[in-house]
Design a protein around this motif. Structure first.
Motif, PDB file in Angstrom:
ATOM      1  N   THR A   4     -14.163 -50.192 -15.351  1.00 24.26           N
ATOM      2  CA  THR A   4     -13.646 -48.881 -14.942  1.00 24.26           C
ATOM      3  C   THR A   4     -14.640 -47.764 -15.276  1.00 24.26           C
ATOM      4  O   THR A   4     -14.826 -46.839 -14.478  1.00 24.26           O
ATOM      5  CB  THR A   4     -12.287 -48.593 -15.591  1.00 24.26           C
ATOM      6  OG1 THR A   4     -12.387 -48.757 -17.010  1.00 24.26           O
ATOM      7  CG2 THR A   4     -11.219 -49.543 -15.062  1.00 24.26           C
ATOM      8  N   LEU A  31      -8.255 -57.206 -13.392  1.00 24.98           N
ATOM      9  CA  LEU A  31      -7.835 -55.881 -13.851  1.00 24.98           C
ATOM     10  C   LEU A  31      -6.775 -55.393 -12.876  1.00 24.98           C
ATOM     11  O   LEU A  31      -6.848 -55.672 -11.681  1.00 24.98           O
ATOM     12  CB  LEU A  31      -9.012 -54.901 -13.858  1.00 24.98           C
ATOM     13  CG  LEU A  31      -9.758 -54.724 -15.193  1.00 24.98           C
ATOM     14  CD1 LEU A  31     -10.568 -55.972 -15.504  1.00 24.98           C
ATOM     15  CD2 LEU A  31     -10.659 -53.508 -15.141  1.00 24.98           C
ATOM     16  N   GLU A  35      -5.023 -49.704 -12.993  1.00 23.52           N
ATOM     17  CA  GLU A  35      -6.040 -49.369 -13.996  1.00 23.52           C
ATOM     18  C   GLU A  35      -7.364 -49.021 -13.330  1.00 23.52           C
ATOM     19  O   GLU A  35      -8.050 -48.068 -13.723  1.00 23.52           O
ATOM     20  CB  GLU A  35      -6.235 -50.546 -14.955  1.00 23.52           C
ATOM     21  CG  GLU A  35      -7.210 -50.241 -16.091  1.00 23.52           C
ATOM     22  CD  GLU A  35      -7.395 -51.413 -17.038  1.00 23.52           C
ATOM     23  OE1 GLU A  35      -8.279 -51.314 -17.911  1.00 23.52           O
ATOM     24  OE2 GLU A  35      -6.676 -52.411 -16.912  1.00 23.52           O
ATOM     25  N   ASN A  39      -8.406 -45.274 -14.098  1.00 21.52           N
ATOM     26  CA  ASN A  39      -9.493 -45.191 -15.078  1.00 21.52           C
ATOM     27  C   ASN A  39     -10.883 -45.297 -14.466  1.00 21.52           C
ATOM     28  O   ASN A  39     -11.878 -45.043 -15.146  1.00 21.52           O
ATOM     29  CB  ASN A  39      -9.324 -46.264 -16.157  1.00 21.52           C
ATOM     30  CG  ASN A  39      -8.053 -46.079 -16.961  1.00 21.52           C
ATOM     31  OD1 ASN A  39      -7.582 -44.954 -17.123  1.00 21.52           O
ATOM     32  ND2 ASN A  39      -7.475 -47.166 -17.446  1.00 21.52           N
TER      33      ASN A  39
END
Length: 212
Positions: A4, A31, A35, A39
């Motif tokens: 990220t 992931l 997220e 992020n």
């Protein structure tokens, strides 16, 4: 590997290929799409917005970063739908009737998308009827109108009046912006918000969501 963080940094550099590659790898590593979005992509665009507002970067850099963000979103959007992740809000946006200028409006659209909004873009030279019809069809949280000419800015008040006539005014927040628009004018025509630039538009849109 901090996918990220790397996605956010690649986005700020405007490296669309790298953003796409990193989003793909992040998904392979399982992931969560949420997220990666929050992020990675949104964090990167938020930093772009701050730098733009502080005159540290300019429109070309923002457009390049937005292109990189879209490269990531193309891969991420189907996964977000699968996992039921919702946009933070929905915005219908357009330049008012008689005005063909759309660079500022396009910039606001990109910044809003980068912040996690779903944006329905009606384009330029949008009639009063088309704005009202779009509010009926899409049920947006916010209607955004742009004008670059003093001769077309008057059409903003016509849209607001038409929303009132259609009994829709209480169902949508109205934001306005563009070179000749001022905070005073926005208040005068009954708009809920006025934004002097694209980065501020994102902040104002978030604020208006809390007032709905």
């Amino acid at each position: 590997m901090t996918y990220t963080k790397d996605i956010a940094e690649a986005l700020q550099r405007g490296d669309a290929d790298k953003v796409g590659e990193l989003v793909r790898l992040a998904l392979i590593e399982e992931l969560s799409p949420k997220e990666i979005l929050e992020n990675g992509l949104i964090r990167g665009m938020n930093i772009i917005g701050i730098k733009f507002k502080n005159n540290e970067i300019y429109i070309p850099e923002v457009l390049i970063a937005a292109r990189a963000m879209h490269a990531g979103m193309e891969l991420l959007r189907p996964k977000l739908v699968e996992t039921g992740v919702k946009n933070i809000g929905k915005v219908v946006i357009g330049t008012v009737k008689g005005d063909l200028h759309d660079i500022g409006k396009n910039l606001v659209k990109m910044m809003l998308e980068g912040a996690g909004f779903e944006v329905i873009d009606l384009g330029a030279d949008v009639s009063v009827e088309k704005f009202v019809s779009a509010v009926k069809e899409y049920h947006p949280d916010i209607l955004g109108m742009s004008a670059l000419l003093t001769t077309t800015m008057l059409n903003m008040s016509e849209v607001i009046e038409a929303l009132q006539t259609a009994d829709l005014r209480g169902k949508v927040k109205v934001m306005v912006g563009g070179a000749p628009i001022t905070k005073h004018y926005a208040e005068q025509i009954g708009a809920d918000g006025y934004s002097p630039d694209a980065a501020t538009a994102v902040e104002d849109a978030r604020l208006l969501l809390t007032l709905k």
